[in-house]
Design a protein around this motif. Structure first.
Motif, mmCIF file in Angstrom:
data_model
loop_
_atom_site.group_PDB
_atom_site.id
_atom_site.type_symbol
_atom_site.label_atom_id
_atom_site.label_comp_id
_atom_site.label_asym_id
_atom_site.label_seq_id
_atom_site.Cartn_x
_atom_site.Cartn_y
_atom_site.Cartn_z
ATOM 1 N N ASP A 116 0.815 -1.228 0.000
ATOM 2 C CA ASP A 116 0.000 0.000 0.000
ATOM 3 C C ASP A 116 0.840 1.266 0.000
ATOM 4 O OD1 ASP A 116 -2.292 -1.577 0.091
ATOM 5 O OD2 ASP A 116 -2.256 -1.653 2.296
ATOM 6 N N GLY A 117 1.882 1.261 -0.816
ATOM 7 C CA GLY A 117 2.716 2.452 -0.891
ATOM 8 C C GLY A 117 3.551 2.674 0.342
ATOM 9 N N HIS A 118 3.707 1.598 1.124
ATOM 10 C CA HIS A 118 4.465 1.619 2.383
ATOM 11 C C HIS A 118 4.251 2.927 3.147
ATOM 12 C CE1 HIS A 118 7.593 3.657 -0.091
ATOM 13 N NE2 HIS A 118 7.489 2.621 -0.914
ATOM 14 N N LYS A 119 2.970 3.215 3.447
ATOM 15 C CA LYS A 119 2.611 4.456 4.140
ATOM 16 C C LYS A 119 3.175 4.543 5.553
ATOM 17 C CE LYS A 119 -1.722 3.663 3.388
ATOM 18 N NZ LYS A 119 -3.222 3.734 3.352
ATOM 19 N N GLN A 120 3.469 3.390 6.163
ATOM 20 C CA GLN A 120 3.956 3.401 7.549
ATOM 21 C C GLN A 120 5.468 3.516 7.649
ATOM 22 O OE1 GLN A 120 0.708 0.103 8.399
ATOM 23 N NE2 GLN A 120 1.882 0.446 10.251
ATOM 24 N N LEU A 121 6.149 3.514 6.501
ATOM 25 C CA LEU A 121 7.594 3.668 6.514
ATOM 26 C C LEU A 121 7.956 5.057 7.032
ATOM 27 C CD1 LEU A 121 10.401 2.472 5.667
ATOM 28 C CD2 LEU A 121 10.075 3.642 3.478
ATOM 29 N N ASP A 122 8.745 5.101 8.099
ATOM 30 C CA ASP A 122 9.217 6.367 8.689
ATOM 31 C C ASP A 122 8.069 7.298 9.048
ATOM 32 O OD1 ASP A 122 11.821 5.430 8.184
ATOM 33 O OD2 ASP A 122 11.885 6.401 6.222
ATOM 34 N N VAL A 152 -0.051 5.878 23.483
ATOM 35 C CA VAL A 152 0.985 4.892 23.202
ATOM 36 C C VAL A 152 0.979 4.517 21.723
ATOM 37 C CG1 VAL A 152 1.683 2.504 23.639
ATOM 38 C CG2 VAL A 152 0.988 3.961 25.541
ATOM 39 N N PHE A 153 2.176 4.382 21.167
ATOM 40 C CA PHE A 153 2.332 3.878 19.805
ATOM 41 C C PHE A 153 3.676 3.149 19.701
ATOM 42 C CE2 PHE A 153 4.240 8.072 19.843
ATOM 43 C CZ PHE A 153 5.373 7.960 19.051
ATOM 44 N N GLN A 154 3.904 2.546 18.549
ATOM 45 C CA GLN A 154 5.118 1.754 18.344
ATOM 46 C C GLN A 154 5.871 2.207 17.096
ATOM 47 O OE1 GLN A 154 4.042 -2.721 18.564
ATOM 48 N NE2 GLN A 154 2.185 -1.667 17.904
ATOM 49 N N VAL A 155 7.160 1.910 17.108
ATOM 50 C CA VAL A 155 7.968 1.986 15.896
ATOM 51 C C VAL A 155 8.748 0.680 15.800
ATOM 52 C CG1 VAL A 155 9.866 3.128 14.671
ATOM 53 C CG2 VAL A 155 8.163 4.498 15.910
ATOM 54 N N GLY A 156 8.628 0.024 14.649
ATOM 55 C CA GLY A 156 9.382 -1.190 14.417
ATOM 56 C C GLY A 156 10.667 -0.880 13.678
ATOM 57 N N VAL A 157 11.787 -1.378 14.170
ATOM 58 C CA VAL A 157 13.088 -1.194 13.532
ATOM 59 C C VAL A 157 13.493 -2.537 12.922
ATOM 60 C CG1 VAL A 157 15.497 -0.547 13.861
ATOM 61 C CG2 VAL A 157 13.711 0.570 15.219
ATOM 62 N N VAL A 171 13.447 10.929 16.255
ATOM 63 C CA VAL A 171 14.591 10.406 15.525
ATOM 64 C C VAL A 171 15.092 9.148 16.220
ATOM 65 C CG1 VAL A 171 16.954 10.834 14.735
ATOM 66 C CG2 VAL A 171 15.256 12.678 14.670
ATOM 67 N N ILE A 172 15.210 8.087 15.440
ATOM 68 C CA ILE A 172 15.778 6.840 15.942
ATOM 69 C C ILE A 172 17.156 6.689 15.338
ATOM 70 C CG2 ILE A 172 15.562 4.329 15.922
ATOM 71 C CD1 ILE A 172 12.531 4.727 15.897
ATOM 72 N N SER A 173 18.124 6.459 16.203
ATOM 73 C CA SER A 173 19.504 6.376 15.732
ATOM 74 C C SER A 173 20.217 5.224 16.409
ATOM 75 C CB SER A 173 20.247 7.687 16.007
ATOM 76 O OG SER A 173 20.241 7.973 17.403
ATOM 77 N N GLY A 174 21.351 4.871 15.821
ATOM 78 C CA GLY A 174 22.187 3.822 16.379
ATOM 79 C C GLY A 174 23.414 3.651 15.523
ATOM 80 N N GLY A 175 24.598 3.858 16.146
ATOM 81 C CA GLY A 175 25.827 3.769 15.358
ATOM 82 C C GLY A 175 25.849 4.824 14.277
ATOM 83 N N LYS A 176 26.063 4.418 13.046
ATOM 84 C CA LYS A 176 26.169 5.358 11.921
ATOM 85 C C LYS A 176 24.819 5.731 11.318
ATOM 86 C CE LYS A 176 27.056 1.490 8.757
ATOM 87 N NZ LYS A 176 28.048 0.852 7.865
ATOM 88 N N PRO A 193 14.715 9.837 10.836
ATOM 89 C CA PRO A 193 13.565 10.600 11.345
ATOM 90 C C PRO A 193 12.271 9.825 11.079
ATOM 91 C CG PRO A 193 14.906 11.892 9.802
ATOM 92 C CD PRO A 193 15.311 10.465 9.652
ATOM 93 N N VAL A 194 11.361 9.855 12.045
ATOM 94 C CA VAL A 194 10.039 9.252 11.902
ATOM 95 C C VAL A 194 9.017 10.367 12.033
ATOM 96 C CG1 VAL A 194 8.379 7.602 12.823
ATOM 97 C CG2 VAL A 194 10.818 7.037 12.825
ATOM 98 N N GLN A 195 8.252 10.590 10.965
ATOM 99 C CA GLN A 195 7.250 11.648 10.957
ATOM 100 C C GLN A 195 6.073 11.256 11.857
ATOM 101 O OE1 GLN A 195 7.393 14.625 9.476
ATOM 102 N NE2 GLN A 195 5.354 15.223 10.186
ATOM 103 N N LEU A 196 5.657 12.175 12.721
ATOM 104 C CA LEU A 196 4.526 11.939 13.619
ATOM 105 C C LEU A 196 3.391 12.885 13.279
ATOM 106 C CD1 LEU A 196 6.337 11.590 17.081
ATOM 107 C CD2 LEU A 196 5.676 9.784 15.486
#
Length: 921
Positions: A88-94, A107-112, A190-195, A199-202
């Motif tokens: 579906d156009g990957h609407k949930q990406l980021d 409450v909500f989630q972000v899957g990495v 913003v979810i980060s780790g290492g390099k 950004p995740v739009q809310l």
């Protein structure tokens, strides 16, 4: 997945139009069935294949993907990446969009998804969300998965790295104020780790009515996840009854009925108890239990290194907690002690021993000695409750749940537990084999260490040794020990004898007594087990579907003068809690992964492995525990539980859950079964209960099956001792031996040496012997105590003083050493409890101190009242009226009416007791 369970899942995990305040019996079956197919084919278990993920990742030229997800669709890392994220156009990406209400903890989630590389340690940062001139400020956000507040009230962070090919769920919460302006808010986290940094739009729409309770009354919102970070009832200055504030006078610390004196080295040097021998009163005469101070001995091949105290400084002096540091030094060794003591008699000493040059150590050991001029008892180190009459030599063994012991007189003693920095709580009873103790590097020293107790005249020398080792310069070892000074408080006999329980086992049964039946029987406390109409799901008593039943039941019970307590603990949690997927995603913090794949784990309640529902729904990373099928209006729904990780933030969740129950249902206390709750959490529990109800109660069930190798071979009484300052009574059950000797009853079953009262469970216990300790059984569960209650009331036992056989001043003694006598005295009368501990029928005469009784032996009546009226009405009477020869148990106290003269012989059958009432004519 069963159709019955889908009904329950509909109620707990999915959005539904049903009213949660509605009686389940009135929930339209068609409404639930309409959603069953959707649940069974949940979009979260329809997962993408590795090839599909790699193709999607390559198209975007991103090795790491992030997807926003609604709270109602719990991410399941062990199942896989949901296929709909890629469609579906990957609407949930980021991106994440949701709808919240003012006042809500939203409450909500972000899957990495780490498709082509690992990412970590993960971090999350926040910015303000804006809607015109209005904002949701960044400080309202938190990532529950990456840290929070631990059970000690301290902030912590978690180091989470997602391995290549892995999936990590991150749970977020936004604590919206009640006056949050209605609007559509946008921004990002913003979810980060290492390099990597993503950004995740809310997009959060805030609309609707204000939620006064953050959303807690509708568990589907998952607002209760914020409970994980609660600090409710943490307060070192809040000392509550029966305890008294700590008072320090130089190196002496006074607390309820006891005092502890420190040496210059910062370790215990003296321990005085002011409890009388029966733990019924606190007097003025001290019993000094320590014969010599605690001290460390450092032995090398060149002799002992003398440790010279250098400093002792008190760093905190509060009513509930005193802290101090101390240091000592010797040739090549430094000892630094960091210690504290709390108002309940708990003491922790962290002793850091550091080599300042290379040393060849022969032994590092802790030595002390205790008074043995009076009967001295112990349990632990493979020994059940017994007198210390012979030397003990114990060694560390990773097969066993053994790292502590209790030693003492009935009115003065201590529990000593040895630890180091690697300590973790083991799992209780039958689950011990799935998480055992970690042997302490310092004390165990690869099995070279151990404990000895040697009796020398009127003292017992205790040595905790660790054996030979090499220490390089700079090497530091932590020799920690925890102590609990006992008794904790007096035995409240009036409260004990006036408290009459009704308690039945799991199962929604039509023959459970009504409130009216309980009132007629004299019951004034009802324990509601799990798998009951008002409390169906194990350790989740605030289940939305049952809470209305509970509230109504408590209201009716209170109107009849009956208190209501609930089964509520933390060893396992139900699959029916809406927070299940959030808890399971937290990398073992809340839900304990098994030592093998979940499908291969076998437990006593899951001998063929986990239920297919658990394997199909959460996949792996868990240990299956208690399981039930809920009947009645729950219509066959499954209640499947999984084991929790000890000493986690779940304790904070538990505290807030209890607070919610108190406010919503006005409960009067809790019943604790096998638990992993720690001492500090129980302290918070008691503080919270007392603040709302000064007459609240806590009781705990103990399981002696731990005296077996698979369960760690240790005393359940000892294992739970550190929690017991906050219990009112203990209820020993499975595996307890009612043919054990009287010393074992005293230390392993009665709770008297700790200041607790007891009851007996297994097979109804042995009420004849039990009354020698003030114990009977419990109505509703293998017990018929009403006959004994009747004698108590006819005598007027409330207000009497109990003189147990272990008291030197007990005014009634048996001429037969196989028969024990306890006296309950009041003005002008005495109730005498006799118990036969022989393998045969026995008789005895009584040596009575008539002056102590305040009676003239020439002017008394001695009557054995007839006991058994209610027993004979029990449908199990004919089957269970005799004492079981194998277990020495029976649910019934039976005796024929009889009259005696002061010097008459009194006959008592095997395994029985006799109650006599002595009164002035």
């Amino acid at each position: 997945m069963t159709q019955a369970h889908l009904k329950l899942f509909t109620i707990t995990l999915c959005a539904s139009s049903l009213s949660y305040a509605e009686d389940m019996e009135n929930v339209p079956v068609d409404d639930m069935r309409a959603q069953q197919q959707a649940i069974e084919n949940s979009i979260m278990i329809d997962v993408a294949s590795p090839a599909e993920l790699e193709k999607f990742s390559a198209k975007l030229q991103r090795p790491i993907l992030t997807f926003g997800e609604d709270r109602s669709n719990g991410i399941r890392p062990f199942i896989g990446t949901p296929k709909h994220w890629l469609a579906d156009g990957h609407k949930q990406l980021d991106s994440f969009s949701g709808v919240a209400q003012p006042g809500e903890f939203y409450v909500f989630q972000v899957g990495v998804v780490a498709v082509g590389d690992e990412i970590g340690p993960l971090q999350a940062s926040f910015e303000d969300l804006s809607s015109g001139d209005s904002k949701i400020t960044a400080n309202k956000f938190r990532c529950i998965s990456l840290g929070g507040t631990n059970l000690d009230g301290e902030k912590f962070t978690k180091d989470i790295t997602v391995a290549k090919g892995g999936l990590q769920a991150l749970w977020f919460g936004i604590d919206l104020p009640k006056d949050q302006t209605i609007g559509s808010y946008t921004g990002q986290l913003v979810i980060s780790g290492g390099k990597y940094k993503f950004p995740v739009q809310l997009n959060i729409d805030v609309k609707g009515d204000v939620l006064e309770d953050h959303g807690d009354s509708d568990s589907r919102r998952l607002s209760r996840l914020r409970w994980l970070d609660s600090t409710l009832a943490h307060d070192d200055d809040d000392v509550f009854a029966p305890y008294t504030p700590l008072v320090r006078k130089d190196k002496r610390i006074d607390l309820l009925g006891k005092s502890l004196t420190l040496g210059e080295n910062g370790l215990p040097a003296g321990f005085d108890s002011y409890f009388t021998e029966g733990n019924i009163k606190i007097g003025k005469q001290a019993t000094s239990f320590l014969s010599s101070p605690f001290h460390f001995v450092i032995a090398t091949k060149d002799g002992e290194i003398k440790l010279q105290p250098e400093s002792l400084d008190f760093t905190k002096d509060k009513q509930g907690r005193i802290e101090w540091t101390a240091s000592s030094a010797g040739d090549g060794i430094k000892l630094r002690t960091e210690a504290f003591m709390e108002f309940d008699g708990f003491l922790r000493c962290k002793n850091y021993i550091t080599a300042t040059r290379d040393l060849q150590i022969e032994d590092i050991r802790l030595e002390t000695s205790t008074d043995a001029s009076k009967p001295t008892y112990m349990n632990g180190l493979t020994f059940e409750g017994k007198r210390v009459n012979e030397d003990i030599n114990w060694k560390w063994d990773p097969r066993y749940n053994q790292d502590s012991f209790w030693i003492g007189h009935v009115n003065a003693g201590f529990r000593l537990q040895l630890k180091d920095q690697n300590f973790r709580a083991s799992l209780p009873n039958i689950y011990f084999k799935l998480q055992k103790l970690v042997m302490p590097e310092s004390w165990s020293n690869d099995g070279k260490g151990g404990i000895t107790m040697q009796r020398k005249g009127d003292k017992i020398n205790i040595t905790a040794y660790s054996g030979p080792r090499s220490m390089k310069a700079g090497k530091e070892l932590l020799y920690q020990f925890d102590m609990n000074l006992t008794p904790f408080h007096t035995v409240d006999t009036d409260k004990h004898f006036s408290t009459r329980y009704y308690h039945t086992g799991p199962g929604i049964r039509s023959n459970d007594w009504t409130i009216e039946q309980m009132k007629e029987a004299g019951v004034n406390v009802r324990n509601i087990h799990h798998n009951k109409l008002e409390n169906p799901t194990i350790n989740y008593p605030y289940f939305d579907a049952s809470l209305p039943h509970l509230k109504e039941y408590v209201k009716k019970a209170h109107a009849a003068g009956i208190k209501v307590k609930l089964y509520y603990t933390t060893r396992e949690i139900t699959n029916n809690m809406p927070e299940l997927f959030a808890f399971h995603s937290m990398n073992g913090e809340i839900i304990l992964p098994g030592p093998t794949a979940a499908k291969d784990v076998r437990t006593g309640t899951n001998r063929n492995g986990p239920h297919e529902w658990l394997l199909g729904t959460i996949g792996d990373g868990f240990i299956p525990a208690w399981r039930e099928t809920l009947r009645g209006p729950y219509n066959g729904l499954l209640d499947l539980s999984i084991i929790t990780t000890p000493d986690s933030r779940l304790d904070n969740f538990y505290i807030e859950g209890l607070n919610y129950l108190i406010k919503e249902a006005n409960i009067d206390g809790i019943y604790i079964d096998g638990t992993t709750l720690d001492r500090k959490t129980l302290q918070r529990v008691r503080r919270l209960l007392l603040a709302n109800n000064p007459d609240s109660r806590i009781d705990m069930h103990l399981w002696r099956g731990s005296y077996s190798i698979p369960s760690g071979y240790n005393s359940a009484m000892l294992n739970s001792l550190y929690r017991m300052p906050y219990y009112d009574r203990v209820w020993p059950g499975e595996g307890y031996r009612y043919h054990a000797d009287a010393d074992n009853y005293l230390i392993e079953i009665s709770g008297t040496h700790l200041g607790l009262a007891g009851e007996m469970l297994r097979g109804g216990g042995n009420p004849g012997r039990g009354m020698v300790f003030g114990m009977t059984n419990r109505l509703g569960w293998h017990g018929e105590p009403r006959d004994v209650w009747k004698v108590w009331d006819e005598f007027g036992i409330i207000g009497s003083e109990m003189f147990g056989w272990w008291r030197a001043d007990c005014p009634v003694k048996s001429s037969n050493d196989k028969i024990y006598a306890t006296a309950y005295l009041k003005d002008g009368a005495a109730l005498i409890a006799l118990g036969n501990w022989s393998e045969e029928d026995e008789s005895t005469t009584l040596d009575i101190d008539w002056k102590a009784l305040g009676l003239d032996p020439k002017q008394v009546t001695i009557e054995a009242p007839e006991i058994g009226e209610y027993a004979k009405q029990n449908h199990h009477f004919e089957k269970k009226k005799e004492v079981n020869r194998k277990e020495c148990n029976t649910p019934f106290y039976l005796q024929d009416a009889a009259s005696y003269q002061p010097n008459d012989a009194i006959n008592i059958p095997y395994g029985r007791g006799k109650l006599l009432i002595i009164k002035q004519k």
